[in-house]
Design a protein around this motif. Structure first.
Motif, PDB file in Angstrom:
ATOM      1  N   THR A  58       0.803  -1.231   0.000  1.00 20.49           N
ATOM      2  CA  THR A  58       0.000   0.000   0.000  1.00 20.49           C
ATOM      3  C   THR A  58       0.832   1.274   0.000  1.00 20.49           C
ATOM      4  O   THR A  58       0.562   2.183  -0.806  1.00 20.49           O
ATOM      5  CB  THR A  58      -0.967  -0.005   1.200  1.00 20.49           C
ATOM      6  OG1 THR A  58      -1.846  -1.126   1.092  1.00 20.49           O
ATOM      7  CG2 THR A  58      -1.791   1.280   1.233  1.00 20.49           C
ATOM      8  N   PRO A  59       1.867   1.400   0.838  1.00 21.02           N
ATOM      9  CA  PRO A  59       2.663   2.644   0.803  1.00 21.02           C
ATOM     10  C   PRO A  59       3.314   2.889  -0.557  1.00 21.02           C
ATOM     11  O   PRO A  59       3.397   4.041  -1.007  1.00 21.02           O
ATOM     12  CB  PRO A  59       3.720   2.421   1.898  1.00 21.02           C
ATOM     13  CG  PRO A  59       3.118   1.413   2.816  1.00 21.02           C
ATOM     14  CD  PRO A  59       2.318   0.515   1.931  1.00 21.02           C
ATOM     15  N   VAL A  60       3.768   1.819  -1.208  1.00 13.53           N
ATOM     16  CA  VAL A  60       4.401   1.968  -2.517  1.00 13.53           C
ATOM     17  C   VAL A  60       3.370   2.399  -3.556  1.00 13.53           C
ATOM     18  O   VAL A  60       3.631   3.287  -4.386  1.00 13.53           O
ATOM     19  CB  VAL A  60       5.079   0.653  -2.944  1.00 13.53           C
ATOM     20  CG1 VAL A  60       5.647   0.778  -4.365  1.00 13.53           C
ATOM     21  CG2 VAL A  60       6.173   0.269  -1.966  1.00 13.53           C
ATOM     22  N   ALA A  61       2.186   1.785  -3.519  1.00 11.31           N
ATOM     23  CA  ALA A  61       1.125   2.136  -4.467  1.00 11.31           C
ATOM     24  C   ALA A  61       0.702   3.589  -4.292  1.00 11.31           C
ATOM     25  O   ALA A  61       0.504   4.315  -5.274  1.00 11.31           O
ATOM     26  CB  ALA A  61      -0.075   1.212  -4.278  1.00 11.31           C
ATOM     27  N   ILE A  62       0.575   4.026  -3.036  1.00  9.23           N
ATOM     28  CA  ILE A  62       0.197   5.413  -2.765  1.00  9.23           C
ATOM     29  C   ILE A  62       1.283   6.354  -3.276  1.00  9.23           C
ATOM     30  O   ILE A  62       0.992   7.383  -3.905  1.00  9.23           O
ATOM     31  CB  ILE A  62      -0.042   5.623  -1.255  1.00  9.23           C
ATOM     32  CG1 ILE A  62      -1.286   4.847  -0.810  1.00  9.23           C
ATOM     33  CG2 ILE A  62      -0.179   7.110  -0.927  1.00  9.23           C
ATOM     34  CD1 ILE A  62      -1.504   4.837   0.694  1.00  9.23           C
ATOM     35  N   ALA A  63       2.532   6.001  -3.022  1.00 12.00           N
ATOM     36  CA  ALA A  63       3.647   6.837  -3.484  1.00 12.00           C
ATOM     37  C   ALA A  63       3.653   6.951  -5.003  1.00 12.00           C
ATOM     38  O   ALA A  63       3.946   8.030  -5.551  1.00 12.00           O
ATOM     39  CB  ALA A  63       4.971   6.264  -2.987  1.00 12.00           C
ATOM     40  N   CYS A  64       3.318   5.869  -5.697  1.00  8.67           N
ATOM     41  CA  CYS A  64       3.271   5.904  -7.162  1.00  8.67           C
ATOM     42  C   CYS A  64       2.168   6.845  -7.654  1.00  8.67           C
ATOM     43  O   CYS A  64       2.352   7.596  -8.620  1.00  8.67           O
ATOM     44  CB  CYS A  64       3.049   4.491  -7.719  1.00  8.67           C
ATOM     45  SG  CYS A  64       4.463   3.389  -7.517  1.00  8.67           S
ATOM     46  N   GLY A  65       1.015   6.807  -6.987  1.00 11.04           N
ATOM     47  CA  GLY A  65      -0.079   7.699  -7.366  1.00 11.04           C
ATOM     48  C   GLY A  65       0.295   9.155  -7.164  1.00 11.04           C
ATOM     49  O   GLY A  65       0.034  10.004  -8.029  1.00 11.04           O
ATOM     50  N   ILE A  66       0.930   9.465  -6.028  1.00 12.93           N
ATOM     51  CA  ILE A  66       1.350  10.841  -5.758  1.00 12.93           C
ATOM     52  C   ILE A  66       2.449  11.260  -6.728  1.00 12.93           C
ATOM     53  O   ILE A  66       2.504  12.423  -7.162  1.00 12.93           O
ATOM     54  CB  ILE A  66       1.811  10.981  -4.298  1.00 12.93           C
ATOM     55  CG1 ILE A  66       0.632  10.736  -3.347  1.00 12.93           C
ATOM     56  CG2 ILE A  66       2.417  12.362  -4.038  1.00 12.93           C
ATOM     57  CD1 ILE A  66       0.998  10.773  -1.875  1.00 12.93           C
ATOM     58  N   ALA A  67       3.318  10.306  -7.102  1.00 16.25           N
ATOM     59  CA  ALA A  67       4.379  10.623  -8.073  1.00 16.25           C
ATOM     60  C   ALA A  67       3.787  11.035  -9.414  1.00 16.25           C
ATOM     61  O   ALA A  67       4.292  11.952 -10.076  1.00 16.25           O
ATOM     62  CB  ALA A  67       5.307   9.420  -8.237  1.00 16.25           C
ATOM     63  N   VAL A  68       2.706  10.362  -9.827  1.00 19.27           N
ATOM     64  CA  VAL A  68       2.062  10.692 -11.109  1.00 19.27           C
ATOM     65  C   VAL A  68       1.467  12.096 -11.067  1.00 19.27           C
ATOM     66  O   VAL A  68       1.634  12.886 -12.004  1.00 19.27           O
ATOM     67  CB  VAL A  68       0.981   9.649 -11.455  1.00 19.27           C
ATOM     68  CG1 VAL A  68       0.120  10.127 -12.621  1.00 19.27           C
ATOM     69  CG2 VAL A  68       1.631   8.314 -11.804  1.00 19.27           C
ATOM     70  N   THR A  69       0.771  12.424  -9.982  1.00 16.44           N
ATOM     71  CA  THR A  69       0.174  13.767  -9.894  1.00 16.44           C
ATOM     72  C   THR A  69       1.265  14.834  -9.805  1.00 16.44           C
ATOM     73  O   THR A  69       1.119  15.924 -10.371  1.00 16.44           O
ATOM     74  CB  THR A  69      -0.752  13.887  -8.672  1.00 16.44           C
ATOM     75  OG1 THR A  69      -0.002  13.676  -7.466  1.00 16.44           O
ATOM     76  CG2 THR A  69      -1.876  12.853  -8.741  1.00 16.44           C
ATOM     77  N   THR A  70       2.369  14.504  -9.123  1.00 16.54           N
ATOM     78  CA  THR A  70       3.489  15.450  -9.044  1.00 16.54           C
ATOM     79  C   THR A  70       4.122  15.655 -10.414  1.00 16.54           C
ATOM     80  O   THR A  70       4.523  16.773 -10.772  1.00 16.54           O
ATOM     81  CB  THR A  70       4.545  14.941  -8.053  1.00 16.54           C
ATOM     82  OG1 THR A  70       3.926  14.692  -6.780  1.00 16.54           O
ATOM     83  CG2 THR A  70       5.665  15.951  -7.868  1.00 16.54           C
TER      84      THR A  70
END
Length: 320
Positions: A93-105
């Motif tokens: 979950t933390p990795v998946a969340i980080a990937c989502g935030i990376a895309v928006t960034t």
């Protein structure tokens, strides 16, 4: 020289939104007995927490005299990425969340580069990235809602007891983010640079402040906030919805304008944006409790935006 009571008051751009929120609450309290309850206020916070966090990023951009029309769809894309990565790819979950935030960034970075390097108008740039984000969201999700998410990804949507009221963790996170944004804009050099760029970019550049770097960083940081909003959206609904985010851009701009931030840049208070989001939430909640059609809720929101922009225009003219 003694100062008058009027001089001691906060400026109307700060005080006005608080007065409007108070009057709205008083009005709906007289219309329905269910409005004035801790549980209802907690519900309002939950309803505005996604738009509220998006509006933090939108405020930063508008303070620099820009605008971001893509914020809602970028948020939706971030939510699809993090939910697909967790549900389909099985990432932690933390990795998946980080990937989502990376895309928006990344989208924030693209917007910023197009505005600062190619000197394109923010309105046109973000209108284009809005459509790009929408297309990618629909293609990647195949227009299907993502379900069967891990509990950790929806934890912010759970509540804890505060007296007789259940408060969502996501609402607490939103309030903390507003405090951090307020502190950064008010107490740090970087925050003062944001105001300076929005107020007079050429004069700011001549003082040695790297205006292009300030602008770029604002769009990137806004992208981070959109990613956090993605997580809050997933937490609140329990799914990754490819059709989310289609009105959040206008809702976020509405919150910023109602909160007293000038569309011409350089003037505004981040806490005002929170109040603006709450004003919209209170009106929609109150009208719903009164049984008023959702069409009239949209109508009232539109009238509020026009009044807020008109007030901003008049205050600018009187200040000249």
């Amino acid at each position: 020289m003694a100062t008058s009571f009027k001089d001691k008051l906060p400026p109307m751009g700060v005080l006005g939104p608080f007065i409007a929120l108070l009057l709205a609450c008083l009005f709906f309290a007289t219309q329905t007995d269910r409005f004035l309850s801790g549980q209802n206020f907690s519900l309002i916070l939950q309803q505005v927490m996604v738009v509220g966090v998006i509006a933090i990023g939108q405020t930063l951009i508008i303070l620099t005299a820009g605008i971001d029309l893509s914020c809602g769809m970028v948020m939706a894309l971030g939510s699809i990425v993090m939910t697909k990565f967790a549900a389909d790819l099985g990432l932690p979950t933390p990795v998946a969340i980080a990937c989502g935030i990376a895309v928006t960034t990344l989208f924030g970075l693209i917007n910023g580069l197009l505005v600062t390097r190619l000197k394109l108008p923010p309105f046109i740039v973000t209108l284009g990235t809005l459509n790009i984000a929408f297309a990618i969201t629909q293609l990647y999700s195949q227009s299907q809602t993502v379900t069967d998410l891990p509990d950790a990804m929806t934890w912010l949507g759970t509540t804890f007891g505060l007296g007789n009221t259940n408060v969502a963790y996501g609402a607490v996170l939103m309030l903390l983010l507003y405090f951090l944004a307020w502190f950064a804009l008010r107490e740090t050099q970087a925050g003062r640079h944001v105001y300076a760029v929005g107020n007079n970019p050429e004069a700011t550049r001549l003082t040695g402040i790297p205006t292009q770097k300030v602008l770029l960083s604002v769009y990137v940081i806004a992208g981070v906030f959109y990613g956090i909003a993605s997580l809050l959206s997933v937490s609140r609904t329990g799914v990754g919805d490819p059709n989310a985010g289609q009105t959040e851009n206008l809702d976020a701009i509405t919150a910023v304008v109602l909160g007293g931030t000038s569309l011409f840049g350089g003037r505004g208070v981040i806490i005002g944006t929170l109040v603006g989001a709450l004003i919209v939430g209170v009106f929609r909640n109150g009208l719903t409790l009164m049984g008023v059609s959702s069409v009239y809720q949209v109508l009232v929101t539109g009238v509020l935006v026009i009044l807020a922009v008109a007030a901003d225009q008049m205050s600018r003219k009187s200040a000249r």
